[in-house]
Write a protein that holds these residues in place. Structure first.
Motif, mmCIF file in Angstrom:
data_model
loop_
_atom_site.group_PDB
_atom_site.id
_atom_site.type_symbol
_atom_site.label_atom_id
_atom_site.label_comp_id
_atom_site.label_asym_id
_atom_site.label_seq_id
_atom_site.Cartn_x
_atom_site.Cartn_y
_atom_site.Cartn_z
ATOM 1 N N ALA A 98 -2.104 12.697 -6.012
ATOM 2 C CA ALA A 98 -2.228 11.428 -6.616
ATOM 3 C C ALA A 98 -2.917 10.895 -7.857
ATOM 4 O O ALA A 98 -4.095 11.030 -6.950
ATOM 5 C CB ALA A 98 -0.879 10.547 -6.248
ATOM 6 N N ARG A 99 -3.240 10.610 -9.432
ATOM 7 C CA ARG A 99 -4.413 9.987 -9.627
ATOM 8 C C ARG A 99 -3.713 8.434 -9.782
ATOM 9 O O ARG A 99 -4.632 7.958 -10.188
ATOM 10 C CB ARG A 99 -4.720 11.210 -10.624
ATOM 11 C CG ARG A 99 -5.530 12.446 -9.967
ATOM 12 C CD ARG A 99 -5.734 12.689 -11.881
ATOM 13 N NE ARG A 99 -5.160 13.251 -12.880
ATOM 14 C CZ ARG A 99 -4.430 13.831 -13.452
ATOM 15 N NH1 ARG A 99 -4.396 14.904 -12.192
ATOM 16 N NH2 ARG A 99 -3.454 13.959 -14.428
ATOM 17 N N ALA A 100 -2.007 8.608 -10.035
ATOM 18 C CA ALA A 100 -1.532 6.664 -10.488
ATOM 19 C C ALA A 100 -0.868 6.859 -10.027
ATOM 20 O O ALA A 100 0.344 7.949 -9.628
ATOM 21 C CB ALA A 100 -1.985 6.736 -11.882
ATOM 22 N N VAL A 101 -0.536 5.423 -9.125
ATOM 23 C CA VAL A 101 0.933 5.066 -8.494
ATOM 24 C C VAL A 101 1.156 3.718 -9.282
ATOM 25 O O VAL A 101 0.246 2.684 -9.659
ATOM 26 C CB VAL A 101 0.271 5.193 -7.151
ATOM 27 C CG1 VAL A 101 1.980 4.495 -6.501
ATOM 28 C CG2 VAL A 101 0.055 5.683 -6.487
ATOM 29 N N THR A 102 2.191 3.607 -10.119
ATOM 30 C CA THR A 102 3.248 2.480 -10.200
ATOM 31 C C THR A 102 4.255 2.332 -9.207
ATOM 32 O O THR A 102 4.688 3.038 -8.868
ATOM 33 C CB THR A 102 3.628 2.443 -11.313
ATOM 34 O OG1 THR A 102 2.983 2.831 -12.174
ATOM 35 C CG2 THR A 102 3.998 1.251 -12.348
ATOM 36 N N ASP A 120 -8.321 4.289 -1.244
ATOM 37 C CA ASP A 120 -9.618 5.049 -0.361
ATOM 38 C C ASP A 120 -8.835 6.376 -1.524
ATOM 39 O O ASP A 120 -7.329 6.447 -1.784
ATOM 40 C CB ASP A 120 -9.337 5.187 0.668
ATOM 41 C CG ASP A 120 -9.580 4.179 1.444
ATOM 42 O OD1 ASP A 120 -11.013 3.950 1.652
ATOM 43 O OD2 ASP A 120 -9.122 3.118 2.010
ATOM 44 N N PRO A 121 -9.183 8.091 -1.026
ATOM 45 C CA PRO A 121 -7.651 9.125 -1.553
ATOM 46 C C PRO A 121 -6.876 9.713 -0.411
ATOM 47 O O PRO A 121 -6.852 8.910 0.343
ATOM 48 C CB PRO A 121 -9.123 10.227 -0.900
ATOM 49 C CG PRO A 121 -10.566 9.197 -0.574
ATOM 50 C CD PRO A 121 -10.483 8.323 -0.024
ATOM 51 N N GLU A 165 0.664 -1.224 0.090
ATOM 52 C CA GLU A 165 -0.032 -0.174 0.087
ATOM 53 C C GLU A 165 0.670 1.239 0.107
ATOM 54 O O GLU A 165 2.016 1.322 1.021
ATOM 55 C CB GLU A 165 -0.892 0.357 0.957
ATOM 56 C CG GLU A 165 -2.171 1.334 1.259
ATOM 57 C CD GLU A 165 -2.532 1.300 2.721
ATOM 58 O OE1 GLU A 165 -3.354 2.024 2.492
ATOM 59 O OE2 GLU A 165 -2.090 0.406 3.455
ATOM 60 N N VAL A 166 0.322 1.464 -1.134
ATOM 61 C CA VAL A 166 1.489 3.783 -0.871
ATOM 62 C C VAL A 166 0.121 4.907 -0.197
ATOM 63 O O VAL A 166 -0.631 4.863 -1.440
ATOM 64 C CB VAL A 166 2.059 3.807 -2.368
ATOM 65 C CG1 VAL A 166 2.160 5.622 -2.395
ATOM 66 C CG2 VAL A 166 2.833 3.061 -2.864
ATOM 67 N N ARG A 167 0.242 4.899 0.106
ATOM 68 C CA ARG A 167 -0.483 6.100 1.023
ATOM 69 C C ARG A 167 0.273 8.055 0.711
ATOM 70 O O ARG A 167 1.426 7.910 1.488
ATOM 71 C CB ARG A 167 -0.345 6.237 3.108
ATOM 72 C CG ARG A 167 -0.795 5.020 2.805
ATOM 73 C CD ARG A 167 -1.161 4.417 4.649
ATOM 74 N NE ARG A 167 -1.848 3.845 4.850
ATOM 75 C CZ ARG A 167 -1.305 2.941 6.343
ATOM 76 N NH1 ARG A 167 -0.760 3.650 7.075
ATOM 77 N NH2 ARG A 167 -2.345 2.081 7.057
#
Length: 118
Positions: free
Chosen positions: A55-59, A80-81, A47-49
């Motif tokens: 951020a809208r996208a995470v890779t 979640d947001p 999980e990246v908080r």
């Protein structure tokens, strides 16, 4: 002397295994770039908080330099947001990993790299 080294090695392995079984596991890691700040929680699904920036996208892309492993990038879904969870396993074995986190959003794109002990 050899016996003592073997005992210490066995004790270390037992500690690592039991810590994982009884909830010790890996600890979260925080990192900041110029646009975003993140907390990485290395669980079954990483999980990246995003704690600063939107951020809208995470890779995620994991590498284990000491073993010569580099894995293909893994996408995430927004749970979640500000919270993104990997869509598949990121780490294939225990050890020290470098996790490259690519974030995209209103502030632009940024790459943040953290070192994690899994």
């Amino acid at each position: 002397m050899k016996y003592a080294a073997v005992c210490l090695l066995v004790a270390g392995v037992l500690f690592a295994v039991t810590a994982r079984w009884f909830g010790g596991g890996s600890e979260s890691v925080q990192a900041a770039g110029t646009r975003y700040t993140v907390t990485v929680v290395p669980a079954d699904r990483v999980e990246v908080r995003v704690t600063s920036g939107e951020a809208r996208a995470v890779t995620l892309a994991a590498a284990m330099p000491s073993m010569g492993h580099a894995l293909p990038p893994v996408g995430t879904v927004q749970a979640d947001p500000g919270s993104f969870v990997a869509t598949q396993d990121v780490f294939t074995m225990d050890g020290v990993w470098e996790l490259s986190i690519t974030l995209s959003g209103d502030q632009g794109q940024e790459l943040i790299t953290v070192t994690i002990l899994v």
